[in-house]
Scaffold this motif. Structure first.
Motif, short mmCIF file in Angstrom:
data_model
loop_
_atom_site.label_atom_id
_atom_site.label_comp_id
_atom_site.label_asym_id
_atom_site.label_seq_id
_atom_site.Cartn_x
_atom_site.Cartn_y
_atom_site.Cartn_z
N TRP A 40 -5.39 -9.63 2.19
CA TRP A 40 -5.55 -10.97 1.64
C TRP A 40 -5.99 -11.93 2.74
CZ3 TRP A 40 -2.56 -14.57 4.08
CH2 TRP A 40 -1.37 -14.13 4.69
N LYS A 41 -6.67 -13.00 2.33
CA LYS A 41 -7.04 -14.06 3.25
C LYS A 41 -6.93 -15.38 2.49
CE LYS A 41 -10.26 -15.44 6.80
NZ LYS A 41 -11.41 -15.03 7.62
N HIS A 49 -5.32 -17.81 7.20
CA HIS A 49 -4.38 -16.75 7.57
C HIS A 49 -4.75 -15.51 6.77
CE1 HIS A 49 -1.72 -19.11 10.05
NE2 HIS A 49 -1.64 -20.04 9.11
N ASN A 50 -4.46 -14.35 7.33
CA ASN A 50 -4.73 -13.11 6.62
C ASN A 50 -3.60 -12.12 6.84
OD1 ASN A 50 -6.57 -13.30 9.19
ND2 ASN A 50 -5.98 -11.15 9.01
N GLU A 183 -7.81 -21.18 -3.83
CA GLU A 183 -8.27 -19.80 -3.95
C GLU A 183 -7.98 -19.00 -2.69
OE1 GLU A 183 -11.87 -19.83 -7.13
OE2 GLU A 183 -12.43 -20.28 -5.06
N PHE A 184 -7.62 -17.75 -2.89
CA PHE A 184 -7.49 -16.80 -1.78
C PHE A 184 -8.27 -15.55 -2.14
CE2 PHE A 184 -3.82 -15.80 -4.44
CZ PHE A 184 -3.76 -14.42 -4.43
N ASP A 185 -8.65 -14.79 -1.11
CA ASP A 185 -9.45 -13.58 -1.30
C ASP A 185 -8.59 -12.33 -1.18
OD1 ASP A 185 -11.82 -15.08 -1.47
OD2 ASP A 185 -12.10 -15.03 0.70
N LEU A 186 -8.94 -11.32 -1.97
CA LEU A 186 -8.35 -9.99 -1.87
C LEU A 186 -9.47 -8.98 -1.64
CD1 LEU A 186 -5.72 -9.83 -4.77
CD2 LEU A 186 -5.27 -10.10 -2.33
N VAL A 187 -9.27 -8.08 -0.70
CA VAL A 187 -10.19 -6.96 -0.49
C VAL A 187 -9.35 -5.70 -0.63
CG1 VAL A 187 -11.74 -5.78 1.09
CG2 VAL A 187 -11.69 -8.28 1.05
N VAL A 188 -9.72 -4.88 -1.60
CA VAL A 188 -8.93 -3.69 -1.94
C VAL A 188 -9.76 -2.45 -1.63
CG1 VAL A 188 -7.68 -2.49 -3.77
CG2 VAL A 188 -7.82 -5.00 -3.78
N ASP A 189 -9.21 -1.57 -0.79
CA ASP A 189 -9.84 -0.28 -0.48
C ASP A 189 -8.94 0.82 -1.01
OD1 ASP A 189 -12.22 -1.09 0.97
OD2 ASP A 189 -10.85 -1.79 2.53
N LEU A 190 -9.46 1.59 -1.94
CA LEU A 190 -8.67 2.64 -2.59
C LEU A 190 -9.18 4.02 -2.22
CD1 LEU A 190 -8.65 1.14 -6.21
CD2 LEU A 190 -6.86 0.90 -4.46
#
Length: 192
Positions: A40-41, A49-50, A183-190
Motif C-alpha cells: 500500500w501507499k 508512507h508505504n 485515495e491510497f494505492d494498492l499493488v497486489v502480486d499473486l
C-alpha cells in the motif's frame, strides 16, 4: 451394402463420443499467500508512507484458461509501514490500526470478491469486485494482468467510502499540511 452400414455405424459411434464429452469445469487456483504480496501507499500534503498487509487467503477462478472470478481475504492486523523505523514506525502502525483509521480490533480482516471480469487484452482483464473494509462493502474496478502462474493488480481506493476519514480534507477544514489524501494505492502480486 455391408461396407456402407459399417461406415455409418462408425460415424454414429464417433459422432456420439465427440458430442458426449464433458464440458470443461471451472478451475479454482489457490493463491500461495507466503509468496504473494499486497503493498500500500498513502499520500499526504507533506509526502507519503508505504507498507504491506498480508493475504489471509485467496482464490482465482479460470474457465478454459480465462480469468472469470476471484475471492480474497486480507489480515488487517498484519499491516506494517516499511518506510519508517523505530518509534515513528510503531506510532504510525498503531495509528493505522486504531479506530481513527482501520479499527483492526473490531475489523481484523477485509475482503474482495470479484463480481464481473472482462478481458481487456491477451493477458489482461478489467475486474469489478465488492471490497469490504471495516464492515462496509463498496464496488471497485481495477486491472489484473496474468502471466503463467502469477497475477498483478493495481487499484486506487477512496478510504472515505469505508468510513476512514481521519485527516481528510473532504471532511475537515483547516488541516493545512496535516491533510491526508482520501485515495491510497494498492499493488497486489499473486502467485498461484
Amino acid at each position: 451394402m455391408k461396407k456402407n452400414l459399417f461406415a455409418l455405424a462408425l460415424a454414429v459411434i464417433f459422432g456420439f463420443s465427440a458430442t458426449a464429452t464433458e464440458p470443461i469445469e471451472k478451475e479454482k487456483k489457490e493463491v500461495n499467500t507466503d509468496e504473494s504480496s499486497v503493498a500500500w501507499k498513502a499520500y499526504k500534503v507533506t509526502g507519503s508512507h508505504n507498507g504491506t498487509v498480508a493475504l489471509e487467503s485467496g482464490t482465482l477462478i479460470f474457465d478454459d484458461g480465462k480469468l472469470t472470478g476471484g475471492e480474497f481475504k486480507v489480515d488487517m492486523t498484519s499491516m506494517i509501514c516499511t518506510d519508517l523505523e523505530g518509534e515513528y514506525k510503531g506510532k504510525l502502525e498503531g495509528h493505522l490500526k486504531s479506530d481513527d483509521f482501520f479499527g483492526v480490533a473490531t475489523h481484523p480482516s477485509s475482503s474482495l470478491v470479484f463480481t464481473k471480469v472482462e478481458a481487456s487484452g491477451k493477458n489482461s482483464y478489467e475486474v469489478t469486485g465488492d471490497l469490504t473494509i471495516k464492515g462496509i462493502t463498496k464496488p471497485v474496478t481495477f486491472d489484473v494482468s496474468i502471466y503463467g502462474s502469477k497475477a498483478t493488480a493495481t487499484m486506487k481506493i477512496d478510504r472515505t467510502a469505508y468510513d476512514v476519514k481521519y485527516g481528510s480534507g473532504s471532511f475537515f477544514d483547516n488541516l493545512g499540511d496535516k491533510t491526508i489524501y482520501d485515495e491510497f494505492d494498492l499493488v497486489v502480486d499473486l502467485v498461484f
